[in-house]
Structure formats: C-alpha cells, structure tokens
Design a protein around this motif. Structure first.
Motif, PDB file in Angstrom:
ATOM      1  N   PRO A 117       0.826  -1.216   0.000  1.00 56.64           N
ATOM      2  CA  PRO A 117       0.000   0.000   0.000  1.00 56.64           C
ATOM      3  C   PRO A 117       0.856   1.259   0.000  1.00 56.64           C
ATOM      4  N   ALA A 118       0.377   2.289  -0.710  1.00 56.84           N
ATOM      5  CA  ALA A 118       1.100   3.564  -0.753  1.00 56.84           C
ATOM      6  C   ALA A 118       1.074   4.198   0.631  1.00 56.84           C
ATOM      7  N   PRO A 119       2.213   4.691   1.142  1.00 56.47           N
ATOM      8  CA  PRO A 119       2.209   5.326   2.467  1.00 56.47           C
ATOM      9  C   PRO A 119       1.483   6.665   2.414  1.00 56.47           C
ATOM     10  N   LEU A 120       0.853   7.025   3.543  1.00 53.14           N
ATOM     11  CA  LEU A 120       0.206   8.336   3.636  1.00 53.14           C
ATOM     12  C   LEU A 120       1.224   9.330   4.159  1.00 53.14           C
ATOM     13  N   GLN A 121       1.410  10.400   3.445  1.00 52.39           N
ATOM     14  CA  GLN A 121       2.322  11.438   3.927  1.00 52.39           C
ATOM     15  C   GLN A 121       1.516  12.473   4.703  1.00 52.39           C
ATOM     16  N   LEU A 122       1.904  12.705   5.985  1.00 54.55           N
ATOM     17  CA  LEU A 122       1.123  13.589   6.855  1.00 54.55           C
ATOM     18  C   LEU A 122       1.841  14.900   7.125  1.00 54.55           C
ATOM     19  N   ALA A 123       1.065  15.951   7.315  1.00 58.39           N
ATOM     20  CA  ALA A 123       1.608  17.248   7.740  1.00 58.39           C
ATOM     21  C   ALA A 123       0.834  17.682   8.972  1.00 58.39           C
ATOM     22  N   GLU A 124       1.468  18.491   9.831  1.00 58.76           N
ATOM     23  CA  GLU A 124       0.817  18.941  11.047  1.00 58.76           C
ATOM     24  C   GLU A 124      -0.257  19.975  10.713  1.00 58.76           C
ATOM     25  N   ASN A 125      -1.392  19.878  11.376  1.00 57.63           N
ATOM     26  CA  ASN A 125      -2.463  20.854  11.180  1.00 57.63           C
ATOM     27  C   ASN A 125      -2.196  22.110  12.000  1.00 57.63           C
ATOM     28  N   PRO A 126      -2.818  23.244  11.607  1.00 60.57           N
ATOM     29  CA  PRO A 126      -2.706  24.439  12.447  1.00 60.57           C
ATOM     30  C   PRO A 126      -3.344  24.180  13.803  1.00 60.57           C
ATOM     31  N   ASP A 127      -2.780  24.776  14.851  1.00 59.21           N
ATOM     32  CA  ASP A 127      -3.359  24.672  16.187  1.00 59.21           C
ATOM     33  C   ASP A 127      -4.275  25.880  16.392  1.00 59.21           C
ATOM     34  N   ILE A 128      -5.570  25.629  16.397  1.00 62.02           N
ATOM     35  CA  ILE A 128      -6.560  26.711  16.419  1.00 62.02           C
ATOM     36  C   ILE A 128      -6.538  27.429  17.769  1.00 62.02           C
ATOM     37  N   LEU A 129      -6.530  26.667  18.859  1.00 58.71           N
ATOM     38  CA  LEU A 129      -6.494  27.269  20.196  1.00 58.71           C
ATOM     39  C   LEU A 129      -5.251  28.146  20.368  1.00 58.71           C
ATOM     40  N   LYS A 130      -4.100  27.605  19.976  1.00 57.29           N
ATOM     41  CA  LYS A 130      -2.840  28.337  20.114  1.00 57.29           C
ATOM     42  C   LYS A 130      -2.845  29.614  19.272  1.00 57.29           C
ATOM     43  N   THR A 131      -3.404  29.522  18.089  1.00 55.32           N
ATOM     44  CA  THR A 131      -3.508  30.695  17.209  1.00 55.32           C
ATOM     45  C   THR A 131      -4.378  31.766  17.867  1.00 55.32           C
ATOM     46  N   VAL A 132      -5.528  31.349  18.403  1.00 55.48           N
ATOM     47  CA  VAL A 132      -6.458  32.289  19.046  1.00 55.48           C
ATOM     48  C   VAL A 132      -5.830  32.866  20.315  1.00 55.48           C
ATOM     49  N   GLY A 133      -5.136  32.015  21.087  1.00 56.16           N
ATOM     50  CA  GLY A 133      -4.530  32.434  22.351  1.00 56.16           C
ATOM     51  C   GLY A 133      -3.420  33.462  22.193  1.00 56.16           C
ATOM     52  N   HIS A 134      -2.810  33.504  21.015  1.00 51.95           N
ATOM     53  CA  HIS A 134      -1.710  34.442  20.766  1.00 51.95           C
ATOM     54  C   HIS A 134      -2.076  35.469  19.695  1.00 51.95           C
TER      55      HIS A 134
END
Ligand code: C5P
Length: 220
Positions: A117-134
């Motif tokens: 099976p083809a591997p899934l390449q993952l990237a980190e999602n934006p952190d919504i709480l951290k974005t709002v908190g700063h």
C-alpha cells in the motif's frame, strides 16, 4: 435583577471532530461526538451571549439560539474561527485532527494487486487554540480543553502556558471512562488560580457550570 450575565457579550465555540481527506471517499477522523462543545455553545447562549459555533462533522442537531457554521477540516475551522475575532469569549472544544494528508488524491486511490500500500504522507495541522490564544485580536477569555489518557493534570498545566489560554478544562478520555461519545464528563478546571476538580456530571451540567464560571471570570 433579571439581566442575563452574558448579555451583550460575544462568544466563539468549536466542537466536534475534523475530517481530513485522504481521497474523495476516505478521511482521517476521531471519535468526538460534539456533545460537550454543542452543550457549551447552548449554555453560553442561555446566559445571553451571542454565540457562533464552528462545528466539524457531527450527527447531533445544531443547538437552538446559536449561529452554527459547519466545516470539515482543521484549516476550514481555523478560517471560520479567525473570521469571528475579536470576541469576548473563545472556547475551543473541538477534537481537531493533529495531522492532515499532505496532498489528498483527486481520485479514489486504488489498490494495486501485488504491490505494497502507498504510504500516507502527513503534515501537522494548524493549532486553532494556540492561534487564538496568541492572536492580535485575542478574545478576553480563551478556554481550551485537554483530552488526555494519562497525566491529565500535568499535561493540562503545560497546555495553559503553551496555548496562551486562561483556562484549561482537562478530562480523562481513556476508553473505560466512556467520556468520548458519551453523555457524561468528569473534568478538572486548570487556571492561574489553581485547580478545581468537578464531580462526574452530565455534559449539559458541565456546560452550565462552565458558562457560569466564564461569566464570573470575564473581564469587562
Ligand atoms: O494539544 P491538544 O490537542 O491536546 O490541545 C487540546 C486543545 O487544543 C483543545 O482545546 C482543542 O480544541 C485545541 N486544539 C486546536 N487545534 C488543534 C489541536 C488542538 O484548537 N490543531
């Protein structure tokens, strides 16, 4: 007497999971039902706040008295949340997927006979709480959740700092607690004031208590 404590105040609440597409028919998700986040949105509205609920894909109905915006992915959720800023209150309850598939396929991925099976390449999602908190347009009161299966308290405290939150609602979501997808929740409220342990309560009761606490802590 009679005036609701959050009359004239605005709030944004996130709820539910996010779905991160792999291809047109598949996605990465989690077991969040949206019950706790939706209940909090409703409880804030009941105290008079003007509430926008940004919800990932859930099967429960939109709460009454709240404006609900439906999104699918973490990126869409972030965009919908920042569009509302500044608000007085932000409560980030959504179980946002930590990772997304780097480039989701335009067509359904087919299995290739005889091939791995083809591997899934993952990237980190934006952190919504951290974005709002700063954020430059940071809400006056920013509240996050911490769904943990171990070291609930220590992880909650670390999260306060890192995410720029005023309060973290920490809960143990180990499978044996039945919290995720269930109707009850047992939480610890962590803030600069210290830690407060609440008993096992229905999610609606947790929401009512949290809305009252928010009203009492909200700066003018
Ligand atoms: O870091 P962790 O996912 O445990 O933090 C949980 C808190 O952060 C929750 O309030 C959740 O809604 C929020 N969060 C977020 N965006 C992410 C990950 C978590 O808003 N990408």
């Amino acid at each position: 007497a009679g005036a609701k404590p959050l009359e004239g105040r605005t709030a944004i609440v996130t709820s539910g999971p996010t779905h991160e597409p792999i291809d047109p028919v598949r996605y990465i998700a989690n077991r969040s039902s949206g019950r706790q986040g939706h209940a909090i949105a409703a409880a804030l509205a009941k105290l008079g706040a003007k509430v926008t609920l940004v919800s990932g894909p859930v099967t429960i109905p939109d709460p009454a008295g709240v404006t609900t915006v439906h999104v699918e992915t973490a990126s869409e959720m972030l965009e919908a949340v920042t569009a509302q800023l500044p608000t007085d209150i932000a409560v980030m309850v959504a179980a946002v997927a930590d990772w997304r598939v780097v480039s989701s396929a335009d067509q359904k991925i087919k299995k290739q006979p005889g091939e791995a099976p083809a591997p899934l390449q993952l990237a980190e999602n934006p952190d919504i709480l951290k974005t709002v908190g700063h954020h430059a347009r940071r809400p006056k009161l920013v509240i996050g959740f911490a769904a943990e299966t171990q070291n609930v308290e220590a992880n909650g405290r670390a999260k306060l700092e890192r995410k720029g939150a005023d309060m973290i609602v920490a809960n143990d979501v180990s499978p044996e607690t039945g919290v995720m997808g269930g109707n009850r929740n047992r939480v610890k409220i962590i803030s600069a004031k210290g830690i407060d342990e609440w008993p096992d309560l229905a999610k609606d009761e947790v929401a009512g208590r949290l809305a009252a606490l928010i009203a009492s802590r909200l700066p003018n």
